[in-house]
Every structure is written in structure tokens, then in C-alpha cells.
Design a protein around this motif. Structure first.
Motif, PDB file in Angstrom:
ATOM      1  N   PRO A 190       0.799  -1.231   0.000  1.00  0.00           N
ATOM      2  CA  PRO A 190       0.000   0.000   0.000  1.00  0.00           C
ATOM      3  C   PRO A 190       0.833   1.282   0.000  1.00  0.00           C
ATOM      4  CG  PRO A 190      -0.018  -1.010   2.162  1.00  0.00           C
ATOM      5  CD  PRO A 190       0.674  -1.980   1.270  1.00  0.00           C
ATOM      6  N   THR A 191       2.141   1.167   0.135  1.00  0.00           N
ATOM      7  CA  THR A 191       2.996   2.364   0.178  1.00  0.00           C
ATOM      8  C   THR A 191       3.541   2.732  -1.192  1.00  0.00           C
ATOM      9  OG1 THR A 191       5.006   1.069   0.623  1.00  0.00           O
ATOM     10  CG2 THR A 191       3.681   1.766   2.528  1.00  0.00           C
ATOM     11  N   THR A 192       3.265   1.920  -2.219  1.00  0.00           N
ATOM     12  CA  THR A 192       3.809   2.155  -3.558  1.00  0.00           C
ATOM     13  C   THR A 192       2.713   2.637  -4.492  1.00  0.00           C
ATOM     14  OG1 THR A 192       5.547   0.485  -3.304  1.00  0.00           O
ATOM     15  CG2 THR A 192       4.933   1.070  -5.547  1.00  0.00           C
ATOM     16  N   THR A 193       3.046   3.609  -5.310  1.00  0.00           N
ATOM     17  CA  THR A 193       2.121   4.094  -6.337  1.00  0.00           C
ATOM     18  C   THR A 193       2.727   3.837  -7.707  1.00  0.00           C
ATOM     19  OG1 THR A 193       1.301   5.829  -4.867  1.00  0.00           O
ATOM     20  CG2 THR A 193       0.852   6.082  -7.233  1.00  0.00           C
ATOM     21  N   ILE A 194       1.948   3.199  -8.567  1.00  0.00           N
ATOM     22  CA  ILE A 194       2.399   2.856  -9.917  1.00  0.00           C
ATOM     23  C   ILE A 194       1.823   3.851 -10.908  1.00  0.00           C
ATOM     24  CG2 ILE A 194       2.467   1.037 -11.668  1.00  0.00           C
ATOM     25  CD1 ILE A 194       3.923   0.321  -9.083  1.00  0.00           C
TER      26      ILE A 194
END
Length: 774
Positions: free
Chosen positions: A452-456
Motif C-alpha cells: 500500500p505504500t507504492t504508487t504505480i
């Protein structure tokens, strides 16, 4: 007389059992009485030991390409044994004349010859004639050759009466076992001639660049003269040794004339000839190979395959001493094509390094393997330079490094999984402008691996989303589409598809089963990736990369190696994958690049431009190209770099690996038959639907129509976009139906907006019976 002979024998160091027994026979009556000597001799020579074992004679291992041409050799001793009928008669005559002129008359012990040699050498003040028989010399050579350690070799050479007696007893045993010609053949193949050449064939090649069968009289006399003192007459050392070799050659010629083997005039002519040396290096190992990185792969295959020995030490011994002939898969045409394509774009001095492997679909045969750097160590053993000892085209098990993240090439495995689960051409969904993998991802152990801490993002952080079909998402390598697709079909299912297609990390560690698996976060090597994509070309048949096709033992026994293949995908699913990946060239990130025949593939550009890839294939050949910085891909991304003299703001899969692949494949396949892919089954894969796509496309077409009309009005009214400028009608279209730049992991490798689906190919007929010729 006895003391004089004893002193002469000791001073000259007569090597051989005959000399030792002779001296012993002369001295023993003075010490112990004739009766004791007779009793000892009776038991010593009537109860003979078995002949010494000859099983461990070291032989050179040769590596051949697919056409039978030698590309490398390995040896502990540079030797290639040949039968006696492949040794020139004049060579046989020369060696017998100088070493044992009564060889065909005595039974292993030549008392008359030994006495004659002893007297002749005493008068001359040096060794002019051999004191040991050829059979005795063969025994000594066998004992030295079989020695495993320096101490064992020293003991085999020690000068003592007992050793000489032992040599003679073994010599008599050999005379009972073999014919004279068989003994001479063994001697010529085991003897050391100097300059690193063991055996007459290796010596003929090393000294004169000819086979033993083609030796002339002066050449044969030269080699025969070298046997007695191979170190003192080694021509590779210096002028003094060459002068002594010339003297020894003329001595042999004189001895042959004395024995009436040749006539006086022939002897004079031969003695007047120069040495005529054409010293040819016989380097061993991969550094001297024409294809060093492929050679390293073959070497590691031998050293790790239990078929070549139970332990690594046994396998290494067999490689260095076993006299094997290894037939391999490398194709000189494909190899040269790959080398030239890389050399044209990447310089060995560049820190950025390119590597390529070509694999044949349906067999796994490695047809080419090359790296942009030269093989070997840099000056002063520096880690950075134009050379490397790492086989960067392969995994660590085959001499490679840690590998490079494979990037968007992995999207092909998600595509295959989706098609195998029932998705159709035209199927798709709406995607957002940004994506957080916060739920829905589980690895193959069932553990939730959400992040949940990564944005693609799709391209360089740009926003915007919209509807995408399976084809559109693939052709333009849309990250968010594939992250969503992977979640829909199941992360573990994608991982299992990749594993079935041979995907393994280059470092040998387990695959990282994380949400960004489909974006290629695992470090790979070109050989592994090429073999996986070759399975698509082979309609789902995966074959382990294969370098050795046959092993011929030194006795001529040939063992064929079969391809190791499994069905990894349904043939119909592979056909559908091929159909979609063909569009990468026609409508996607490789648009405008072509090899002029049916082709399919996938670009890969990694987050932060740490590496760039292209993996592609035809029905008959697959290849994968990777590029990364040898100093460390994470610390040295491919941005703002000059490679091969050309500046790149950012290296993408289509900007450098793609062109290398195109050039290498075009050359490798030149003149070969053209085959088409099997068309996909429209009943199974046709008729998909993407919500909102029709409306989005209509909206986009209307927008483009209004733009064209505005341009026409400006043109008709004389409006211009700048002094001397052009009408603003060349604006690049946006990537997705909803305005997203649908590209690979970073700014566009292509800005074309493809339609929802492409019709099945209607071109050359499919040659089904020869779909994957070897």
C-alpha cells in the motif's frame, strides 16, 4: 673398464632400465658373487609384473561449433593421439634411428645397443645416442604422466638402480602385451617434444603447423631430435635453444644416413635446409576461443553436469584430460550477426554493457551468445575496462553475474496467463491514472504481499487513465493495465506461468513474488529470457537452453544429447500470445522497426532506467538483448549517457536493445526460409469487450476531426504557426483511449494509439509441417 663404465654412466645420467641393469650386471659379481646375481636376475625377469596402466593419458578436449569447426580447446597437456598410420613413415624412421635403432630386433632390453650408446656417448663427452630402448622410455613416460602431484612426478624421474630395474621389468611386460608398432604408436603419442607439445601430432602442429602425417624429412628429424632434451631444445624459449635444436636435427639426419635409412645426398640436402619453424600457439581455455562467452557456458555445463563425473574435481579432470570432443549448438552465422549488431552500437570501453543470446524454438539450442566487452582481465586486474570475465549473457551458474531487472518483458507472462484463463482479444477494463497495489495480491504460499505504500504510474508519473484492451495494454506496455490484469488473474498464476517457461533468477535465488512481478523486478539474464520467449514461438513447448549436442570420447564412442523440453502452454494459447506480441512491431513500442518477416516481441524499460531489454522471436529463432551499466545498474542508470559514440537522454527498450535485436536477427536469418506464426483460434479468442472503449474511441475521433478542420481553416486563411513554420497538423496523438500516455515503464517508446484489436494475419501460408525446423 668396469669403473670407467660406472663413472660414465653416472656422469651422463643414462636414463632407462637397460643402462641400469647393465651397470648392475657389471658391478654385482664384484660385490656379491655371480651366483647371487644370477639368482636375483632369474626371479627378477621370469616373474614379470602386469604392464603399467595407460588409462589416464591426458588428452586435449576440443569444442566444436554446429558445423564441426573447432572453437576452443582445454588441456592439462597439449596432446591429440593419432594412430601410427597417421604418422609420416619418415617420422617413425627418424625416432627409431636416434632413440633405438635395434627397436624391431630386441625384446625390450637391447644390451648391444646400450653398450654401443654408452661407449659412443663416453667418447663424445655428451649424449649422442639413446641408452634406453623405446619401450623403456614408454614405461618412464607412463609413470611420469600418471603422477598426480609434483612429488609423484619427482619420484617417477628419480635416478636409481631400483627404478631402472622396475622400468625394465615393465618394459618386458609391455613387449609381451603389444606388437612393436603398437609400442611405437604409444611412445609417439606420449613423448614430450618441448614447447608445451605432448605427442607427435601436437608437436607437428606446434612446431610446423602441419599434421604428423605430413611431416617432411627435416621436420621429422627436428622432432626426433627434440625428444631427448625437450627443454634444452625448446625453440619457443630463445636463440640458444633453436641452435641446439638445429644441431640435434642434423645429428638425427646423420644417424639415419649411417643406418642407410636415407642416402648421402638426401642427408646433405636435409642438413642444409633451415629449421623452417612456424611456431603456432596452442592456447587453451576460453580466453583463446573465437566465441569466449559461449565457451564459458559450455565449460560450466561440463563442470556442473553429473554426467561428466560425480564431483566437480572429477568433471574438471575430465574436461582437462579426457580427450573429449564436444559438439555444440553455436551457429557461426548467428554468432557473427549478434557480434556485429552489438559492436555497431556499443563500444567495449563503454561502462554500459550489452549482451545477447539467440535460442532456437523447439530445441533450446543456443545459436549465439555474445557480450559487448572482450573476454578476459583488464590491465592491472581492474574491474572496469574493455574486458570482463563475467558471462553477462548467462546466469551465475554459467559464469554470469547477478543479472538485470527484466522490466516489461515480464508482461508477456501475465498476458499468457490471462489468455489461458479465457480472456479474449478486445477484452479489457478501465484503468486509473495512478495505481496502489494495496490489496488482492498473494504469493504462491498464500501470503498477502500487497504494497500500500507504492504508487504505480504509466509513464514518468503522468496522470490520466481510460479503457484499454488486452492488445492496447500490451502494445504500449501500460504499467497500470498490467498491474490490474495481474491482480485479476492472480499473482501466483503469473509466477507459475513464468516458471513453466523456464524463468529463474540469474543469481539462483527464488523469484521475488511481489505485486510488481509483472513489471519485471526480478534480475534475469538474456539466455533465460530468450529461452522463455522461444517457447511462445514453439507453440508453448519450452526447452531448457542447450549448448552441447554430442560428446565423443577419446575412443570414438559418441553420445547424443537430447533436448530437454516440456509443454509449458497450450499451443492455442501460445498462438494467441504470438498474435498480440506481433502487434508490438506493427502498432506498439517497436513500431517502425522490422526484420522483414513475421516477428513478435516485447520491450522492457525499468523503473529509473536502470536497464533496458528487448526479447523477440520468429517461428525459427528467438533472441533477448539486455543493456545495463557494469558498475552497477542502480547506482548508474541509463540516463544522460553516451554509448557507442551516441548520446542518449534515456535508454529505452526500443531505442537500443530493439535495434540490436533487429539487426542481429535480420543477419542471422538471411537466406533462411520464411515461416508464419499459426493464426489464433477466432472462436476461442475473438469477440472480447472493454466497457467504455467504443465511446472513448468515438470521442477521440471527434476530437481529432475537429483538430483537422481547425488546421484546414487556418491553412485556407493563410494562417501560419510561426514565421516560415508549418501547419500544426503533426501533433503526436495521445496513447490511450482516455488520454493516457500508454507506454513502457517510462517516457514513450512509441506514441501511436492502436485500435482495439487487429485482425488475424492474412499473408504467407503457415508451413505447419516445418513449424520449428532445427
Amino acid at each position: 673398464m668396469t669403473s670407467r663404465l660406472l663413472g660414465a654412466a653416472a656422469a651422463l645420467g643414462l636414463a632407462g632400465a637397460a643402462g641400469g641393469i647393465l651397470v648392475a650386471g657389471l658391478a654385482m659379481p664384484l660385490v656379491s658373487g655371480a651366483g647371487l646375481a644370477a639368482r636375483n636376475a632369474t626371479s627378477m625377469f621370469t616373474e614379470l609384473p602386469p604392464p603399467p596402466s595407460e588409462d589416464r593419458l591426458p588428452e586435449m578436449t576440443r569444442i566444436l561449433d554446429r558445423n564441426g569447426e573447432q572453437i576452443a580447446q582445454f588441456y592439462y597437456q597439449n596432446r591429440r593421439s593419432v594412430p601410427l598410420d597417421r604418422v609420416a613413415p619418415v617420422m617413425r624412421q627418424a625416432i627409431v634411428a636416434i632413440e633405438d635403432s635395434r627397436f624391431y630386433e630386441h625384446g625390450g632390453l637391447d644390451v648391444k645397443g646400450t653398450l654401443r650408446a654408452l661407449i659412443a656417448n663416453t667418447r663424445a663427452g655428451g649424449i649422442r645416442q639413446g641408452g634406453s630402448s623405446i619401450t623403456q622410455q614408454l614405461v618412464k613416460n607412463i609413470m611420469v604422466t600418471q603422477a598426480e602431484t609434483a612429488r609423484e612426478r619427482a619420484l617417477a624421474r628419480v635416478r636409481s638402480i631400483q627404478r631402472k630395474i622396475d622400468e625394465l621389468r615393465y618394459a618386458l611386460a609391455l613387449e609381451k602385451k603389444y606388437t612393436k608398432d603398437e609400442i611405437l604408436e604409444r611412445y609417439l603419442n606420449i613423448a614430450y617434444f618441448g614447447a608445451g607439445a605432448f605427442g607427435v601430432q601436437a608437436a607437428a602442429q606446434r612446431f610446423f603447423g602441419v599434421d604428423a602425417a605430413d611431416l617432411t624429412l627435416p621436420q621429422a628429424a627436428t622432432l626426433a631430435g627434440a625428444v631427448r632434451t625437450p627443454y634444452d631444445t625448446d625453440p619457443s624459449i630463445g636463440a640458444g635453444q633453436r641452435a641446439r635444436l638445429l644441431a640435434r636435427r642434423n645429428l638425427v639426419i646423420g644417424r639415419m644416413a649411417e643406418l642407410h635409412v636415407i642416402g648421402p645426398e638426401t642427408a646433405r640436402t636435409a642438413r642444409a635446409a633451415p629449421l623452417g619453424l612456424r611456431m603456432r600457439a596452442e592456447p587453451g581455455g576460453c580466453q583463446a576461443s573465437a566465441y569466449p562467452f559461449f565457451c564459458v557456458y559450455v565449460q560450466q555445463e561440463v563442470l556442473t553436469d553429473p554426467a561428466f563425473g560425480r564431483t566437480r574435481a572429477e568433471r574438471e579432470r575430465r574436461l582437462q584430460r579426457g580427450g573429449l570432443t564436444l559438439w555444440t549448438t553455436v551457429d557461426p552465422v548467428a554468432q557473427r550477426a549478434a557480434e556485429r549488431a552489438i559492436a555497431a552500437r556499443v563500444d567495449p570501453r563503454d561502462n554500459q554493457t550489452a549482451a545477447e543470446t539467440m535460442v532456437e524454438p523447439g530445441t533450446g539450442f543456443i545459436r549465439a551468445m555474445t557480450v559487448s566487452k572482450r573476454y578476459g582481465r583488464n590491465r592491472h586486474n581492474r574491474s572496469i575496462g574493455p574486458r570482463t570475465t563475467y558471462n553477462l549473457a548467462a546466469d551465475q551458474a554459467h559464469g554470469g553475474g547477478l543479472g538485470l531487472q527484466a522490466g516489461s518483458t515480464f508482461k508477456a507472462f501475465t498476458l499468457a496467463t490471462a489468455l489461458s484463463q479465457g480472456m479474449r482479444f478486445g477484452d479489457g477494463f478501465q484503468i486509473p491514472g495512478a495505481f496502489v497495489p494495496g490489496s488482492g495480491y498473494r504469493d504462491c504460499s498464500g501470503k498477502a504481499v500487497n504494497d500500500p505504500t507504492t504508487t504505480i504510474y504509466n509513464a514518468g508519473g503522468e496522470g490520466g487513465g481510460g479503457p484499454y484492451t488486452l492488445e492496447m495494454g500490451t502494445w504500449n506496455s501500460v504499467n497500470i493495465f498490467f498491474m490490474t490484469l495481474e491482480r485479476e488473474v492472480g499473482l501466483c498464476n503469473v509466477v507459475e506461468t513464468a516458471k513453466a517457461l523456464g524463468i529463474r533468477r540469474a543469481d539462483g535465488e527464488p523469484l521475488h513474488e511481489v505485486p510488481t512481478f509483472t513489471l519485471g523486478v526480478n534480475e534475469m539474464d538474456p539466455t533465460t529470457v530468450a529461452a522463455a520467449f522461444a517457447a511462445f514461438a514453439a507453440r508453448g513447448r519450452y526447452c531448457r537452453p542447450m549448448a552441447i549436442t554430442a560428446v565423443v570420447a577419446k575412443d570414438g564412442t559418441r553420445t547424443e544429447m537430447s533436448p530437454d523440453c516440456v509443454t509449458a502452454l497450450e499451443p492455442e494459447v501460445a498462438d494467441a500470445v504470438n498474435h498480440v506480441l506481433e502487434g508490438v512491431f506493427a502498432r506498439g513500442t517497436m513500431r517502425g522497426q522490422s526484420i522483414g518477416r513475421p516477428q513478435a516481441g516485447k520491450t522492457g524499460t525499468n523503473n529509473g532506467y536502470t536497464s533496458a531489454w528487448f526479447a523477440g522471436y520468429t517461428p525459427t529463432l528467438a533472441g533477448a538483448v539486455s543493456i545495463g551499466d557494469i558498475r552497477g545498474s542502480y547506482r548508474h542508470p541509463l540516463t544522460g549517457v553516451t554509448i557507442g559514440g551516441r548520446y542518449y537522454g534515456a535508454v529505452q527498450g526500443a531505442s537500443l536493445p530493439g535495434p540490436i535485436w533487429v539487426d542481429s536477427m535480420r543477419r542471422a536469418l538471411r537466406g533462411t526460409p520464411v515461416y508464419d506464426f499459426v493464426p489464433p483460434d477466432p472462436a476461442r479468442f475473438g469477440g472480447g469487450f472493454t466497457p467504455g472503449l467504443k465511446e472513448a474511441l468515438e470521442k477521440q475521433r471527434e476530437k481529432e476531426k475537429r483538430k483537422r478542420e481547425a488546421e484546414r481553416e487556418r491553412h485556407d486563411g493563410g494562417g501560419r504557426t510561426g514565421e516560415g513554420g508549418v501547419a500544426n497538423g503533426d501533433e503526436e496523438p495521445t496513447g490511450g483511449a482516455g488520454g493516457t500516455m500508454a507506454r513502457d515503464s517510462h517516457p514513450a517508446e512509441s506514441r501511436e494509439t492502436p485500435p482495439a484489436a487487429a485482425p488475424a494475419r492474412r499473408g504467407r501460408p503457415v508451413h505447419r509441417a516445418q513449424q520449428h525446423p532445427t
